[in-house]
Design an enzyme around this catalytic site. Structure first.
Site, PDB file in Angstrom:
ATOM      1  N   GLY A   1     -10.784  -1.566   0.743  1.00 48.94           N
ATOM      2  CA  GLY A   1      -9.709  -1.018  -0.095  1.00 48.94           C
ATOM      3  C   GLY A   1     -10.107   0.222  -0.871  1.00 48.94           C
TER       4      GLY A   1
ATOM      5  N   LYS B   1      -7.046  -1.680   9.426  1.00 45.59           N
ATOM      6  CA  LYS B   1      -8.340  -2.030  10.055  1.00 45.59           C
ATOM      7  C   LYS B   1      -8.162  -2.771  11.372  1.00 45.59           C
ATOM      8  CE  LYS B   1      -7.160  -5.089   6.745  1.00 45.59           C
ATOM      9  NZ  LYS B   1      -6.783  -5.015   5.360  1.00 45.59           N
TER      10      LYS B   1
ATOM     11  N   GLU C   1     -10.201   5.582   5.102  1.00 42.04           N
ATOM     12  CA  GLU C   1     -10.999   5.035   3.994  1.00 42.04           C
ATOM     13  C   GLU C   1     -10.446   3.696   3.496  1.00 42.04           C
ATOM     14  OE1 GLU C   1     -13.979   6.530   2.292  1.00 42.04           O
ATOM     15  OE2 GLU C   1     -13.874   4.375   2.040  1.00 42.04           O
TER      16      GLU C   1
ATOM     17  N   LYS D   1     -13.199  -5.053   9.672  1.00 40.52           N
ATOM     18  CA  LYS D   1     -13.829  -4.047   8.801  1.00 40.52           C
ATOM     19  C   LYS D   1     -15.303  -3.840   9.172  1.00 40.52           C
ATOM     20  CE  LYS D   1     -10.739  -5.462   5.052  1.00 40.52           C
ATOM     21  NZ  LYS D   1     -10.564  -6.454   3.982  1.00 40.52           N
TER      22      LYS D   1
ATOM     23  N   VAL E   1       0.833  -1.214   0.000  1.00 45.02           N
ATOM     24  CA  VAL E   1       0.000   0.000   0.000  1.00 45.02           C
ATOM     25  C   VAL E   1       0.868   1.266   0.000  1.00 45.02           C
ATOM     26  CG1 VAL E   1      -1.924   1.191   1.115  1.00 45.02           C
ATOM     27  CG2 VAL E   1      -1.778  -1.301   1.239  1.00 45.02           C
TER      28      VAL E   1
HETATM   29  P1  NDP Z   1       3.452  -4.725   3.567  1.00 46.32           P
HETATM   30  O1  NDP Z   1       3.919  -5.839   4.429  1.00 46.32           O
HETATM   31  O2  NDP Z   1       3.503  -4.903   2.094  1.00 46.32           O
HETATM   32  O3  NDP Z   1       4.327  -3.415   3.894  1.00 46.32           O
HETATM   33  C1  NDP Z   1       4.646  -3.035   5.196  1.00 46.32           C
HETATM   34  C2  NDP Z   1       5.673  -1.916   5.129  1.00 46.32           C
HETATM   35  O4  NDP Z   1       5.890  -1.434   6.443  1.00 46.32           O
HETATM   36  C3  NDP Z   1       7.037  -2.343   4.589  1.00 46.32           C
HETATM   37  O5  NDP Z   1       7.562  -1.333   3.769  1.00 46.32           O
HETATM   38  C4  NDP Z   1       7.896  -2.486   5.843  1.00 46.32           C
HETATM   39  O6  NDP Z   1       9.239  -2.181   5.626  1.00 46.32           O
HETATM   40  C5  NDP Z   1       7.290  -1.419   6.722  1.00 46.32           C
HETATM   41  N1  NDP Z   1       7.440  -1.683   8.146  1.00 46.32           N
HETATM   42  C6  NDP Z   1       6.942  -2.691   8.870  1.00 46.32           C
HETATM   43  N2  NDP Z   1       7.272  -2.573  10.162  1.00 46.32           N
HETATM   44  C7  NDP Z   1       8.014  -1.443  10.249  1.00 46.32           C
HETATM   45  C8  NDP Z   1       8.649  -0.769  11.313  1.00 46.32           C
HETATM   46  N3  NDP Z   1       8.592  -1.221  12.565  1.00 46.32           N
HETATM   47  N4  NDP Z   1       9.330   0.349  11.039  1.00 46.32           N
HETATM   48  C9  NDP Z   1       9.392   0.832   9.780  1.00 46.32           C
HETATM   49  N5  NDP Z   1       8.792   0.242   8.727  1.00 46.32           N
HETATM   50  C10 NDP Z   1       8.116  -0.882   8.963  1.00 46.32           C
HETATM   51  O7  NDP Z   1       1.995  -4.352   4.064  1.00 46.32           O
HETATM   52  P2  NDP Z   1       0.766  -3.800   3.193  1.00 46.32           P
HETATM   53  O8  NDP Z   1       1.198  -2.613   2.423  1.00 46.32           O
HETATM   54  O9  NDP Z   1       0.124  -4.924   2.492  1.00 46.32           O
HETATM   55  O10 NDP Z   1      -0.259  -3.377   4.339  1.00 46.32           O
HETATM   56  C11 NDP Z   1      -0.103  -2.187   5.076  1.00 46.32           C
HETATM   57  C12 NDP Z   1      -1.403  -1.917   5.826  1.00 46.32           C
HETATM   58  O11 NDP Z   1      -2.453  -1.731   4.885  1.00 46.32           O
HETATM   59  C13 NDP Z   1      -1.869  -3.043   6.753  1.00 46.32           C
HETATM   60  O12 NDP Z   1      -2.454  -2.483   7.888  1.00 46.32           O
HETATM   61  C14 NDP Z   1      -2.903  -3.785   5.910  1.00 46.32           C
HETATM   62  O13 NDP Z   1      -3.857  -4.476   6.686  1.00 46.32           O
HETATM   63  C15 NDP Z   1      -3.540  -2.616   5.181  1.00 46.32           C
HETATM   64  N6  NDP Z   1      -4.201  -2.942   3.934  1.00 46.32           N
HETATM   65  C16 NDP Z   1      -3.529  -3.673   2.987  1.00 46.32           C
HETATM   66  C17 NDP Z   1      -4.146  -3.923   1.783  1.00 46.32           C
HETATM   67  C18 NDP Z   1      -3.435  -4.679   0.715  1.00 46.32           C
HETATM   68  O14 NDP Z   1      -4.008  -4.852  -0.376  1.00 46.32           O
HETATM   69  N7  NDP Z   1      -2.201  -5.136   0.917  1.00 46.32           N
HETATM   70  C19 NDP Z   1      -5.504  -3.456   1.499  1.00 46.32           C
HETATM   71  C20 NDP Z   1      -6.104  -2.669   2.548  1.00 46.32           C
HETATM   72  C21 NDP Z   1      -5.462  -2.446   3.728  1.00 46.32           C
HETATM   73  P3  NDP Z   1      10.224  -3.148   4.784  1.00 46.32           P
HETATM   74  O15 NDP Z   1       9.701  -3.110   3.368  1.00 46.32           O
HETATM   75  O16 NDP Z   1      11.555  -2.517   4.873  1.00 46.32           O
HETATM   76  O17 NDP Z   1      10.103  -4.484   5.411  1.00 46.32           O
HETATM   77  N1  HSE Z   2      -6.511  -9.418   3.034  1.00 41.20           N
HETATM   78  C1  HSE Z   2      -7.470  -8.432   2.701  1.00 41.20           C
HETATM   79  C2  HSE Z   2      -8.470  -9.033   1.737  1.00 41.20           C
HETATM   80  C3  HSE Z   2      -6.776  -7.236   2.094  1.00 41.20           C
HETATM   81  O1  HSE Z   2      -8.269 -10.171   1.294  1.00 41.20           O
HETATM   82  O2  HSE Z   2      -9.490  -8.427   1.461  1.00 41.20           O
HETATM   83  C4  HSE Z   2      -7.584  -5.994   2.088  1.00 41.20           C
HETATM   84  O3  HSE Z   2      -7.985  -5.588   3.325  1.00 41.20           O
END
Ligand code: NDP
Ligand code: HSE
Length: 435
Positions: free
Chosen positions: A134, A105, A129, A205, A14
């Protein structure tokens, strides 16, 4: 006007999508927001990896507190996930007087009341949002678009992973494990996929949707949660033959005595729109007393769809940045001092129709005895099918009931399972007509 400065925590799926969309559509976004939105600092764990992605024009750090405490940052975007570090960072950002945008969430379902209270006290916004469905702007719709309505119920397919799994199991007859692995490969699943398949992500959610719809505090601990990991392929096939599809639904309904808050697989008539939402797509049906049913559909996960919601929040915050906090849209749609303590009802009080499947010895009186137990529990049979079973002298029976109270159904099932000629436990699935 100077750009508004954003500190991005996380550059994963994200975070990376947010970076890309903000860069690609910078001009268009600035025309809408009234000023440029500039990511000036990013925190990640692996700085070298992030550097390759974003180049040299932005400050990178592996200490998210440096970003949160930077006086030049106006908005902190939390996209690291999890509930412990994320909670501390968000509360620290609020304490520093910064607005927060998050897609998390799990964080808000668990700590939302504390976070929104802290933000109200400090006069800052927490926008989320992307946390529900998503890229689908369902929070905006409920919080603002439907504000004239007394909302009656919300029912949604709000987890893409499970909808993808159910769609593939039904249409291609594939086993659960194989489809889950595919969902993980495609990046739909949460870091811990049990959150998806056991209904926890959908419940996170739904909890937020219930608060927005009914003006009650966030109460994840009171949600009833069932996932799809024990769902049998044969029930998906039986449902199909009976004219239904099985979907993992999040349902929250206002009743005179309280609010239903439940996530579970349910049979939905195959002709209704929600039953035809396939693959990883999300859809939320909201019924308001004035507007009637409204449906919101789109991609509930993934890099750019989720970034679409994050950036929309950034634009909102940018526009309202200088507004008097009292003139902003409340976090949970209702004014904080007007929240209601309407109770969340236990699942036993739910009224739905049921699909009941069991295996019996095929001999006279069997059906009559089962029908008597159902009748004594006040459960009316809508239809029934019987077919020979694989074992000798056996029959598989499926009952579809009319509306019944869950506690009566549970009692009847216990009595039926105790009958000497019943050879299986009773598979029980709820049915929703969504009208
Ligand atoms: P990812 O695992 O892809 O990314 C997490 C990021 O956070 C990475 O860049 C990681 O760094 C960084 N990170 C984690 N811990 C730390 C820390 N302690 N300090 C600094 N940086 C940190 O997660 P997503 O992008 O998939 O998800 C992010 C959020 O969005 C979650 O809450 C998820 O539930 C929500 N979400 C995700 C969706 C999706 O489609 N993936 C959809 C809707 C909501 P590094 O890369 O260096 O490891
Ligand atoms: N794991 C979640 C899903 C990502 O499958 O809908 C979005 O919140």
């Amino acid at each position: 006007m100077n750009p508004i400065k954003v500190g991005l925590l996380g550059l994963g799926v994200v975070g990376g999508g947010t970076w890309k969309v903000l860069a690609r559509n910078a001009e268009e976004i600035a025309r809408r927001a009234g000023r440029r939105i500039e990511v000036s600092r990013i925190a990640v764990r692996d700085v070298a990896k992030a550097r390759l992605r974003v180049g040299n024009d932005v400050a990178l750090s592996n200490d998210p507190y440096e970003v949160v405490r930077d006086p030049a940052i106006d908005i902190v975007v939390e996209l690291i996930g999890g509930t412990d570090t994320a909670r501390e960072l968000v509360l620290e950002a609020i304490a520093q007087g910064k607005h927060v945008v998050t897609a998390n969430k799990a964080l808000l379902a668990k700590h939302g009341n504390e976070i929104f209270a802290a933000a109200s006290a400090r006069g800052v916004m927490v926008a989320f949002e992307a946390a529900v469905a998503g890229g689908v702007p369902i929070i905006k719709a409920i919080r603002e678009g439907l504000t004239a309505n007394r909302i009656e119920w919300v029912a949604g397919i709000i987890n893409g992973t499970t909808n993808f799994i159910l769609s593939e199991m039904r249409s291609r007859g594939l086993p659960f494990d194989q489809v889950l692995a595919e969902a993980q490969r495609l990046g739909y699943a949460e870091a811990d996929p049990t959150f998806d398949i056991e209904g926890v992500d959908a419940a996170h959610k739904l909890t937020l949707l219930a608060s927005l719809a009914f003006g009650v505090p966030v109460q994840f601990d009171k949600a009833h949660i069932e996932g799809i990991s024990t769902l049998a392929q044969e029930d998906i096939a039986h449902a199909e033959r009976l004219g239904y599809r099985i979907k993992l639904l999040g349902i929250t309904r206002r009743r005179s005595d309280g609010i239903e808050l439940r996530v579970h697989p349910a049979l939905v008539p195959a002709q209704v729109l929600l039953a035809n939402v396939e693959g990883a797509m999300n859809a939320v049906l909201v019924r308001g007393d004035a507007v009637g049913p409204t449906l919101y559909y789109g991609q509930g996960a993934g890099e750019e769809p989720t970034a679409s919601a994050v950036v929309a929040d950034l634009v909102d915050v940018t526009r309202l940045h200088t507004a008097d906090p009292g003139h902003r849209v409340p976090h949970l749609a209702f004014q904080p001092d007007a929240m209601s303590d309407t109770p969340i009802l236990p699942i036993e009080d739910t009224h739905t129709s049921f699909y009941l499947r069991l295996r019996v010895e095929d001999r006279p009186g069997v059906l009559a005895d089962i029908a008597r137990i159902l009748a004594d529990a006040g459960i009316s049979i809508g239809s029934m099918i019987q077919q020979p079973s694989a074992d000798e002298d056996g029959a598989d029976i499926i009952f579809l009931t009319h509306l019944a109270i869950e506690r009566n159904v549970a009692r009847a099932i216990a009595s039926i399972e105790a009958l000497p000629f019943v050879r299986s436990s009773v598979t029980r699935l709820r049915m929703e007509t969504l009208v």
